[in-house]
Design a protein around this motif. Structure first.
Motif, PDB file in Angstrom:
ATOM      1  N   PHE A   8       0.625  -1.477  -0.167  1.00  0.00           N
ATOM      2  CA  PHE A   8       0.350  -0.082   0.114  1.00  0.00           C
ATOM      3  C   PHE A   8       0.566   1.108   0.204  1.00  0.00           C
ATOM      4  O   PHE A   8       0.303   2.331   0.525  1.00  0.00           O
ATOM      5  CB  PHE A   8      -1.071  -0.038   1.357  1.00  0.00           C
ATOM      6  N   TYR A  12      -7.829   4.071  -4.084  1.00  0.00           N
ATOM      7  CA  TYR A  12      -6.422   3.314  -4.583  1.00  0.00           C
ATOM      8  C   TYR A  12      -6.244   2.449  -6.035  1.00  0.00           C
ATOM      9  O   TYR A  12      -5.498   2.420  -7.112  1.00  0.00           O
ATOM     10  CB  TYR A  12      -5.348   3.802  -3.515  1.00  0.00           C
ATOM     11  N   ARG A  13      -7.818   1.545  -5.426  1.00  0.00           N
ATOM     12  CA  ARG A  13      -7.495   0.298  -5.937  1.00  0.00           C
ATOM     13  C   ARG A  13      -7.684   0.407  -7.464  1.00  0.00           C
ATOM     14  O   ARG A  13      -7.440  -0.149  -7.942  1.00  0.00           O
ATOM     15  CB  ARG A  13      -8.413  -0.696  -5.052  1.00  0.00           C
ATOM     16  N   ARG A  71      -4.411  -2.902   5.512  1.00  0.00           N
ATOM     17  CA  ARG A  71      -3.350  -1.670   5.138  1.00  0.00           C
ATOM     18  C   ARG A  71      -3.522  -2.003   6.490  1.00  0.00           C
ATOM     19  O   ARG A  71      -2.016  -1.313   6.850  1.00  0.00           O
ATOM     20  CB  ARG A  71      -4.254  -0.837   4.581  1.00  0.00           C
ATOM     21  N   TYR A  83     -19.281   3.936  -1.208  1.00  0.00           N
ATOM     22  CA  TYR A  83     -19.080   3.760   0.219  1.00  0.00           C
ATOM     23  C   TYR A  83     -18.228   5.182  -0.063  1.00  0.00           C
ATOM     24  O   TYR A  83     -19.158   5.905   1.295  1.00  0.00           O
ATOM     25  CB  TYR A  83     -17.767   3.282   0.296  1.00  0.00           C
ATOM     26  N   ILE A 135     -11.906   8.122  10.434  1.00  0.00           N
ATOM     27  CA  ILE A 135     -11.576   6.336  10.535  1.00  0.00           C
ATOM     28  C   ILE A 135     -12.367   6.215   9.012  1.00  0.00           C
ATOM     29  O   ILE A 135     -11.922   5.592   8.173  1.00  0.00           O
ATOM     30  CB  ILE A 135     -13.046   5.559  11.316  1.00  0.00           C
ATOM     31  N   PHE A 139      -2.281  -4.046  -5.614  1.00  0.00           N
ATOM     32  CA  PHE A 139      -3.619  -4.906  -4.346  1.00  0.00           C
ATOM     33  C   PHE A 139      -3.847  -5.965  -4.690  1.00  0.00           C
ATOM     34  O   PHE A 139      -4.594  -6.748  -4.636  1.00  0.00           O
ATOM     35  CB  PHE A 139      -4.796  -3.679  -5.114  1.00  0.00           C
ATOM     36  N   GLU A 163     -10.094   7.390   6.379  1.00  0.00           N
ATOM     37  CA  GLU A 163      -9.196   5.937   5.980  1.00  0.00           C
ATOM     38  C   GLU A 163      -9.276   4.876   5.662  1.00  0.00           C
ATOM     39  O   GLU A 163      -8.796   3.542   4.864  1.00  0.00           O
ATOM     40  CB  GLU A 163      -8.358   5.214   7.945  1.00  0.00           C
ATOM     41  N   ALA A 164     -10.616   4.696   5.754  1.00  0.00           N
ATOM     42  CA  ALA A 164     -11.382   3.765   4.678  1.00  0.00           C
ATOM     43  C   ALA A 164     -11.621   3.621   3.442  1.00  0.00           C
ATOM     44  O   ALA A 164     -11.707   2.597   2.816  1.00  0.00           O
ATOM     45  CB  ALA A 164     -13.028   3.680   5.445  1.00  0.00           C
ATOM     46  N   ARG A 183      -9.573   5.667   1.236  1.00  0.00           N
ATOM     47  CA  ARG A 183      -8.575   6.079   0.374  1.00  0.00           C
ATOM     48  C   ARG A 183      -7.881   4.538  -0.071  1.00  0.00           C
ATOM     49  O   ARG A 183      -7.965   4.124  -1.579  1.00  0.00           O
ATOM     50  CB  ARG A 183      -7.641   6.339   1.040  1.00  0.00           C
ATOM     51  N   SER A 184      -8.056   3.471   0.606  1.00  0.00           N
ATOM     52  CA  SER A 184      -7.758   2.497  -0.502  1.00  0.00           C
ATOM     53  C   SER A 184      -8.897   2.314  -1.464  1.00  0.00           C
ATOM     54  O   SER A 184      -8.083   1.220  -2.351  1.00  0.00           O
ATOM     55  CB  SER A 184      -7.737   1.294   0.616  1.00  0.00           C
ATOM     56  N   LEU A 185      -9.724   1.923  -1.571  1.00  0.00           N
ATOM     57  CA  LEU A 185     -11.393   2.190  -2.232  1.00  0.00           C
ATOM     58  C   LEU A 185     -10.463   2.645  -3.623  1.00  0.00           C
ATOM     59  O   LEU A 185     -10.890   2.123  -4.735  1.00  0.00           O
ATOM     60  CB  LEU A 185     -12.697   2.282  -2.260  1.00  0.00           C
TER      61      LEU A 185
END
Lengths: 380, 376
Positions: A3, A302-303, B296, A325, A292, B3, A295-296, A298-300
């Motif tokens: 990540f 970035y993916r 993560r 989301y 929260i 990923f 942080e929750a 951002r990964s969605l």
């Protein structure tokens, strides 16, 4: 799995944050209050290279990868740039310019991309209609071929940058009987006879982006303004979803970071019952929830960006999940931010009020949350 | 950034999946009877030891997948049985990780190897009167007497307590935090009654009383200079809970999805109704968001700054609350079918609350996240 970003990506993000704080943010509140588009900020975004970040250098772009482009969007949100300007940037760069870049002829790219990348021209995209929103195939705007011209008739609605755009990518039916497959895409220049924009709509939020109707009345455009082939329009529109679910969502992630900083500053300085309100658990709870969410989310985002960088076709399930989301959950942190600020949060002086209004577009624009649920429920 | 899981990691997932589903075909995985539960646990450990599962996050080798894969693998085991998962994890990923990180070579040979090879079972006795280790000082104490150390104290909520071969007991010695390794059958170790719980039916959990248990010097891990060891144990426990949540969401979601596609009403599968289809969409959204969040959080570098800890607390709050929501919504979709004992959604719904109160509770997590934000 990994990540981490590269050092260069992180350094660039910080540069964008610094640039935006210095050059854009000081004017945000004033423009929001007046409901005005900030031409100067938009021009500065172009000068800094953000408007054309992912386009090749030979077309005036920055040659950046998708992750870097997404980080730039996040940085704008993190710096405190308003949702109106980031929306205008998104519509300009990803919905208009990128469609020309991906599907245009060499001549079209040479003509439009450098000027769009620099911000000299402003772009918009006309897809939605007064009676065709989520149900794109029911659009009625038509494009009839007459000799070496197409004649456009119809109305587009809720078009970001509509009143100020120099260039519009417009979707219209060339073969209405074919539904989706009968939709084509065209470039329409400002000043073309028969093409006009309505007055800016007065909106609840994202007030610095100008939104309007586009009107086509026997609007004749050269046949060479067709993008790609006839009937490819729906696919082109769907391909913008890759950007919509990454770069256009990124400012919401950055905005959560901004909100956390603003709320923390306020809560540490605001004294009630003899101590800063930051020391109350109820306030800490809200600060935690803001963090929260960021942080929750951002990964969605970035993916989607990472997959696009890998050259993979868009995973529609993952894209809809990211939009659902971010769209549905990004409002809660703004609600908490206003509450932390109390009466001040309800006033324009504190920008959490604006961010609260801006966030309300998240579950509506670019495909409503209900549409995302429909997509997800079909794909599972 | 990447990923994807590697081929090696995907192979491991398949091996674990095959083992767990193989076991599920042969035995009930949520054994209420403590004797059966212990035998099932030892059987599962024995089978999983044939893969690298028990070594994930503990043993360092290029042949052993990393921490993200550990979380992915945990999800599979938890989805098959939350109870078995928790029992295994407390032995390996908590007890084993303590020995691996803080133990000397002799201690590793004695206690870590048997645990990683699935031959012995570990437990960690951390909690005392309450589940809070932040505000309440620990009363369990080790007192040096010549070459021996005498341990006294009362521990509560010890998972695997009644069946563990080795127990790491948290306490203090000479005013410094320390962990005392006591072995099964040691004189003065009194097992409490097995506790009845709302969920996690197959977990053997009890209190422990230590009355002047005598151990040798080489059975002490520590003494630590500060209380950060307790924070570290909590973070590891929180990671275990993240895996638990992912598994619960996976099994609940899949159960509800299968039902929604096959159960018809009004002439069509219920997934065709927006009330059901949209609920499933929200469930999957929470599940996938939780997955990425947990991956993560567990992959974040453990540095001197608090961000790694804070990210874990954030993930803990999000995933534990998501697990309760997803299992609750699954029950709603499954209707009467889900209300029957044994359904994965029913099981997850009962187990989900544990994850919110165990480790760092969601309330304390939020306070810690808030403290980090304000620089407290």
């Amino acid at each position: 799995m990994d990540f981490d970003f590269t050092k260069e990506q992180l350094m660039f993000k910080q540069e964008v944050v610094r640039f935006a704080k210095k050059e854009i943010v000081p004017r945000v509140q004033e423009h929001d209050l007046k409901g005005e588009f900030d031409f100067e900020s938009f021009r500065k975004l172009g000068e800094f290279g953000i408007l054309g970040l992912h386009f090749p250098e030979e077309l005036g772009g920055g040659g950046a990868d998708v992750i870097t482009t997404v980080l730039a969007g996040e940085a704008l949100g993190e710096a405190g740039v308003d949702g109106g300007l980031t929306l205008a940037y998104g519509a300009h760069t990803f919905l208009c310019a990128d469609t020309i870049f991906r599907h245009g002829t060499e001549a079209q790219k040479q003509k439009y991309i450098p000027k769009l990348a620099s911000g000299e021209w402003i772009g918009c995209m006309g897809l939605t209609e007064p009676n065709a929103g989520s149900d794109v195939a029911s659009m009625t705007t038509s494009a009839e071929k007459k000799g070496d011209k197409y004649v456009l008739n119809g109305n587009k609605m809720f078009i970001t940058n509509g009143p100020i755009a120099d260039v519009a990518v417009v979707y219209a039916k060339t073969q209405p009987e074919l539904q989706h497959a009968g939709i084509s895409s065209f470039i329409v220049n400002k000043g073309t006879k028969g093409f006009s924009a309505g007055p800016p709509l007065i909106k609840m939020g994202v007030r610095t982006s100008h939104t309007s109707e586009l009107i086509f009345q026997d609007c004749e455009i050269p046949a060479e303004n067709l993008l790609g082939k006839e009937g490819d329009g729906f696919l082109m529109a769907m391909q913008t979803v890759e950007w919509d679910r990454s770069a256009l969502l990124a400012p919401f992630v950055g905005s959560a970071t901004y909100l956390l900083k603003k709320c923390t500053q306020y809560a540490k300085g605001r004294v009630q019952f003899g101590r800063p309100i930051a020391q109350f658990q109820a306030i800490k709870h809200k600060l935690a929830d803001i963090r929260i969410f960021g942080e929750a989310a951002r990964s969605l985002v970035y993916r989607i960006a990472w997959c696009k960088d890998q050259g993979r076709p868009l995973n529609h399930l993952e894209a809809a999940i990211a939009k659902l989301y971010v769209g549905d959950w990004s409002m809660a942190p703004t609600f908490d931010a206003v509450l932390i600020h109390g009466g001040y949060g309800y006033c324009h002086e504190y920008d959490v009020e604006r961010i609260f209004r801006d966030s309300r577009l998240a579950p509506i624009g670019g495909g409503t949350s209900d549409i995302q649920k429909m997509i997800i429920s079909k794909l599972i | 950034m990447n990923f994807d899981f590697t081929q090696q990691e995907l192979m491991l997932f398949k091996e674990i999946n095959d083992i767990m589903f193989g076991l599920a075909r042969e035995r009930t995985l949520e054994e209420k009877d403590p004797i059966s539960a212990e035998s099932l646990l030892r059987e599962a450990l024995d089978r999983l030891a044939k893969t690298s599962y028990l070594k994930l996050g503990i043993a360092q080798s290029k042949d052993i997948p990393g921490l993200c894969a550990m979380m992915g693998a945990m999800e599979i085991v938890s989805s098959c049985s939350p109870s078995l998962y928790l029992s295994i994890e407390m032995s390996t990923r908590l007890f084993g990780r303590i020995i691996s990180t803080y133990g000397n070579e002799k201690q590793k040979a004695k206690w870590l190897s048997p645990v990683l090879y699935g031959k012995k079972l570990g437990a960690v006795a951390l909690l005392e009167k309450t589940m809070n280790i932040d505000n309440d000082p620990m009363a369990t104490i080790g007192i040096r007497e010549n070459a021996l150390i005498k341990i006294s104290g009362v521990k509560n909520y010890v998972i695997n307590g009644p069946v563990a071969d080795f127990i790491a007991v948290a306490g203090t010695m000479e005013n410094k935090p320390a962990l005392f390794i006591v072995e099964k059958g040691i004189k003065g170790l009194i097992q409490g009654k097995r506790l009845e719980t709302i969920g996690l039916d197959g977990v053997v959990i009890s209190g422990l009383t230590l009355e002047n248990c005598q151990i040798n010097e080489d059975q002490i891990i520590g003494q630590f200079e500060d209380k950060s060891i307790l924070t570290t144990l909590r973070i590891w426990e929180n990671q275990i809970i993240l895996g638990s949540c992912l598994g619960m969401m996976k099994s609940s979601f899949e159960s509800a999805r299968t039902y929604a596609k096959t159960h018809k009403t009004g002439g069509k599968p219920i997934i065709a109704y927006q009330e059901v289809g949209f609920k499933l969409a929200e469930m999957l959204t929470l599940f996938q968001t939780s997955q990425l969040f947990a991956y993560r959080a567990v992959c974040a570098p453990e540095g001197k700054n608090r961000d790694f800890e804070v990210l874990t607390y954030c993930a803990k709050v999000f995933c534990t609350e998501a697990a309760e929501k997803v299992s609750g919504w699954a029950l709603q979709i499954l209707s009467g079918e889900g209300y029957i004992s044994g359904n994965p959604a029913e099981r997850s719904y009962r187990c989900a609350k544990y994850n919110q109160i165990a480790g760092t509770s969601t309330e304390i997590s939020r306070v810690k996240i808030g403290d980090a934000a304000i620089g407290a």
